[in-house]
Design a protein around this motif. Structure first.
Motif, mmCIF file in Angstrom:
data_model
loop_
_atom_site.group_PDB
_atom_site.id
_atom_site.type_symbol
_atom_site.label_atom_id
_atom_site.label_comp_id
_atom_site.label_asym_id
_atom_site.label_seq_id
_atom_site.Cartn_x
_atom_site.Cartn_y
_atom_site.Cartn_z
ATOM 1 N N THR A 1 100.318 -22.230 -50.730
ATOM 2 C CA THR A 1 99.519 -22.502 -49.527
ATOM 3 C C THR A 1 98.869 -21.248 -48.942
ATOM 4 O OG1 THR A 1 101.591 -22.432 -48.281
ATOM 5 C CG2 THR A 1 100.716 -24.614 -48.832
ATOM 6 N N ARG A 2 99.139 -20.088 -49.518
ATOM 7 C CA ARG A 2 98.443 -18.864 -49.109
ATOM 8 C C ARG A 2 98.453 -17.896 -50.282
ATOM 9 N NH1 ARG A 2 103.536 -18.099 -46.123
ATOM 10 N NH2 ARG A 2 104.703 -16.828 -47.565
ATOM 11 N N ALA A 3 97.676 -16.847 -50.161
ATOM 12 C CA ALA A 3 97.522 -15.885 -51.258
ATOM 13 C C ALA A 3 98.185 -14.557 -50.903
ATOM 14 C CB ALA A 3 96.039 -15.667 -51.538
ATOM 15 N N GLY B 1 109.633 -27.190 -39.515
ATOM 16 C CA GLY B 1 108.333 -27.861 -39.432
ATOM 17 C C GLY B 1 107.169 -27.013 -39.886
ATOM 18 N N CYS B 2 107.422 -26.013 -40.730
ATOM 19 C CA CYS B 2 106.353 -25.090 -41.141
ATOM 20 C C CYS B 2 105.447 -25.748 -42.198
ATOM 21 C CB CYS B 2 106.946 -23.799 -41.707
ATOM 22 S SG CYS B 2 105.669 -22.593 -42.122
ATOM 23 N N PRO B 3 104.120 -25.608 -42.032
ATOM 24 C CA PRO B 3 103.185 -26.227 -42.991
ATOM 25 C C PRO B 3 103.064 -25.491 -44.327
ATOM 26 C CG PRO B 3 101.969 -25.048 -41.283
ATOM 27 C CD PRO B 3 103.423 -24.952 -40.911
ATOM 28 N N GLU B 4 103.629 -24.309 -44.438
ATOM 29 C CA GLU B 4 103.550 -23.571 -45.711
ATOM 30 C C GLU B 4 104.570 -24.149 -46.706
ATOM 31 O OE1 GLU B 4 101.424 -21.072 -46.364
ATOM 32 O OE2 GLU B 4 101.182 -19.804 -44.602
ATOM 33 N N ASN B 5 104.414 -23.789 -47.976
ATOM 34 C CA ASN B 5 105.342 -24.346 -48.982
ATOM 35 C C ASN B 5 106.089 -23.254 -49.775
ATOM 36 O OD1 ASN B 5 103.393 -23.383 -50.694
ATOM 37 N ND2 ASN B 5 103.045 -25.316 -51.776
ATOM 38 N N CYS B 6 106.541 -22.234 -49.089
ATOM 39 C CA CYS B 6 107.300 -21.157 -49.747
ATOM 40 C C CYS B 6 108.550 -21.776 -50.401
ATOM 41 C CB CYS B 6 107.690 -20.094 -48.732
ATOM 42 S SG CYS B 6 106.314 -19.582 -47.688
ATOM 43 N N GLY B 7 108.641 -21.626 -51.715
ATOM 44 C CA GLY B 7 109.652 -22.363 -52.476
ATOM 45 C C GLY B 7 111.090 -22.039 -52.140
ATOM 46 N N TYR B 8 111.311 -20.948 -51.452
ATOM 47 C CA TYR B 8 112.670 -20.532 -51.087
ATOM 48 C C TYR B 8 113.092 -21.026 -49.711
ATOM 49 C CZ TYR B 8 109.390 -17.166 -49.062
ATOM 50 O OH TYR B 8 108.326 -16.606 -48.412
ATOM 51 N N CYS B 9 112.142 -21.567 -48.927
ATOM 52 C CA CYS B 9 112.368 -21.620 -47.484
ATOM 53 C C CYS B 9 112.848 -22.980 -46.972
ATOM 54 C CB CYS B 9 111.105 -21.216 -46.748
ATOM 55 S SG CYS B 9 111.369 -21.134 -44.958
ATOM 56 N N PRO B 10 113.986 -22.973 -46.289
ATOM 57 C CA PRO B 10 114.522 -24.219 -45.731
ATOM 58 C C PRO B 10 113.710 -24.760 -44.555
ATOM 59 C CG PRO B 10 115.929 -22.329 -45.132
ATOM 60 C CD PRO B 10 114.885 -21.817 -46.088
ATOM 61 N N GLN B 11 112.749 -23.969 -44.057
ATOM 62 C CA GLN B 11 112.021 -24.386 -42.859
ATOM 63 C C GLN B 11 110.666 -25.023 -43.150
ATOM 64 O OE1 GLN B 11 112.749 -22.190 -39.202
ATOM 65 N NE2 GLN B 11 113.001 -20.379 -40.475
ATOM 66 N N ALA B 12 110.321 -25.122 -44.442
ATOM 67 C CA ALA B 12 109.053 -25.754 -44.805
ATOM 68 C C ALA B 12 109.165 -27.260 -44.553
ATOM 69 C CB ALA B 12 108.737 -25.470 -46.269
ATOM 70 N N ALA B 13 108.171 -27.821 -43.863
ATOM 71 C CA ALA B 13 108.238 -29.236 -43.474
ATOM 72 C C ALA B 13 108.334 -30.154 -44.697
ATOM 73 C CB ALA B 13 107.015 -29.591 -42.637
ATOM 74 N N ALA C 1 109.704 -17.033 -36.302
ATOM 75 C CA ALA C 1 109.097 -18.333 -35.996
ATOM 76 C C ALA C 1 108.553 -18.940 -37.281
ATOM 77 C CB ALA C 1 107.982 -18.174 -34.975
ATOM 78 N N ALA C 2 108.806 -20.224 -37.462
ATOM 79 C CA ALA C 2 108.358 -20.918 -38.670
ATOM 80 C C ALA C 2 106.921 -21.394 -38.488
ATOM 81 C CB ALA C 2 109.298 -22.082 -38.970
ATOM 82 N N TRP C 3 106.041 -20.432 -38.395
ATOM 83 C CA TRP C 3 104.609 -20.717 -38.294
ATOM 84 C C TRP C 3 103.911 -20.185 -39.535
ATOM 85 C CZ3 TRP C 3 105.038 -18.127 -32.938
ATOM 86 C CH2 TRP C 3 105.262 -19.097 -31.944
ATOM 87 N N ARG C 4 102.816 -20.873 -39.905
ATOM 88 C CA ARG C 4 101.926 -20.295 -40.934
ATOM 89 C C ARG C 4 101.183 -19.120 -40.312
ATOM 90 N NH1 ARG C 4 98.382 -20.822 -45.139
ATOM 91 N NH2 ARG C 4 96.197 -20.533 -44.685
#
Ligand code: SAM
Ligand code: DTB
Ligand code: SF4
Length: 355
Positions: free
Chosen positions: A188-190, A73-85, A121-124
């Protein structure tokens, strides 16, 4: 100059008094790192192993166990990550785990031989009330006599201080790739946000765990750029996880070209040469790697692994397989004479790290 402010507790090994190769000098330019990456593999391995033995006991592999304490449910969009919402990966969002559940997992990790326990933790970025709850987890895990590590996303300085006060030893926050390639991977972040969090962690007196991922479609120069960023941090990180991309269906990077195993080994070797006192961790991707490539990574100077059947949400080699590999390679004090191998495998108790 090479960083001397690194706070690793391990003492340089005195048995091997070779002169440090010229290549172990910094600050590191991307060109100098690229030149190392381009060396003939055997020369690079030899140099990395030489540096390794000047700074670390041979055959000492740290065993660090991961637990996802807040999944998905993570709000970030890291292209590798299975936990991005926003990616359809089948990972369901869960709430933060309770203390007793985490303590059970940490105790099991300790019983299996782990010395460090890392909570992800899958937090931004955690809220202050999240920090309070995670602080309770850190205190409980530390109470078991384990080193604590957390990876919770971006931190403010007061949050880093609160985690330090709770007993946090390490904070993991990866730069992942070179600055020039970062925007291809996450929007979603720098990059600077990552560097700011690392500074807050460092200022709070928490040891830094920071590395990256190989196999995201990056060019060799981006691998050199990542290592340059890490090695030029003042001081460079105490732990450097090098992940091989786990290509999870549903993520934008799922169809990335698999990384050539020798190119992965090269990145480990160059991390070792440029950050001699860091724990270089052979991190995600071991399940897809095979024993021989892992052995080459240890030869290249990797001296830590994630140990346990799961990473955060994806798989990792099971504990039995890892113990057998340590036995076969004679690591962590295991002996492997042919007459003793069967007995050792039957009774193998990983002994954790010396650091
Ligand atoms: N949300 C926090 C953050 O991004 O810092 C902590 C958790 S995040 C999963 C920790 C790190 O795991 C990422 O920075 C990335 O380097 C690594 N990672 C995530 N997914 C991966 C994958 N599919 N393959 C390899 N490494 C991965
Ligand atoms: C790191 O560099 N690798 C770990 C840890 N730090 C937190 C995470 C790997 C995650 C692999 C994919 C998954 O299971 O979510
Ligand atoms: Fe969120 Fe971390 Fe995954 Fe990025 S890597 S999507 S921040 S959990």
């Amino acid at each position: 100059m090479p960083s001397t402010a690194n706070t690793s507790t391990s003492q340089p090994l005195q048995l091997h008094r070779r002169v440090v190769p010229a290549a172990a000098q910094g600050p590191w330019t991307v060109d100098a790192i690229q030149a190392l990456l381009d060396k003939p593999l055997m020369d690079l391995l030899f140099e990395a192993q030489t540096v390794h033995r000047q700074h670390w006991p041979a055959g000492d592999i740290e065993l660090a166990t991961l637990l996802s304490v807040k999944t998905g449910g993570c709000p970030e969009n890291c292209g590798y990550c299975p936990q991005a919402a926003e990616f359809d990966t089948g990972v369901k969002a869960e709430k933060l785990m309770e203390v007793d559940e985490v303590v059970r997992a940490a105790q099991a990790a300790k019983d299996a031989g782990a010395t460090r326990f890392c909570m992800g933790a899958a937090w931004r970025a955690p809220k202050d009330r999240d920090i309070e709850k995670v602080s309770a987890l850190i205190g409980a895990v530390k109470g078991l006599g384990l080193q604590t590590c957390a990876t919770l996303g971006m931190l403010e300085s007061h949050q880093a201080q609160a985690l330090k006060d709770a007993g946090l030893d390490y904070y993991n926050h990866n730069l992942d790739t070179a600055p020039e390639y970062y925007t291809d991977v996450v929007s979603t972040r720098a990059y600077q946000d990552r560097l700011d969090t690392l500074q807050h962690v460092r200022s709070a007196g928490i040891s830094v765990c920071c590395g990256g991922i190989v196999g995201m479609g990056e060019a060799p120069v981006h691998r050199a750029g990542l290592i340059a960023q890490l090695a030029n941090l003042q001081p460079y990180p105490e732990s450097v996880p090098i992940n091989s991309l786990v290509r999870v269906p549903g993520t934008p990077l799922a169809d990335s070209e698999p990384v050539d195993p020798f190119d992965f080994v090269r990145v480990i070797a160059v991390a070792r040469i440029t950050m001699p006192k860091a724990r270089v961790r052979l991190s995600a991707g071991r399940q897809q790697m095979g024993e021989a490539v892992q052995a080459l990574c240890f030869m290249a100077g990797a001296n830590s692994i994630f140990y346990g059947d799961k990473l955060l949400v994806t798989g990792n080699p099971d504990v039995d397989a890892d113990v057998q590999l340590l036995v076969k390679l004679g690591l962590n004090g295991h002996r492997t004479t042919t007459t003793e191998t069967d007995d050792l495998q039957a009774h193998a108790q990983p002994q954790g790290a010396c650091a």
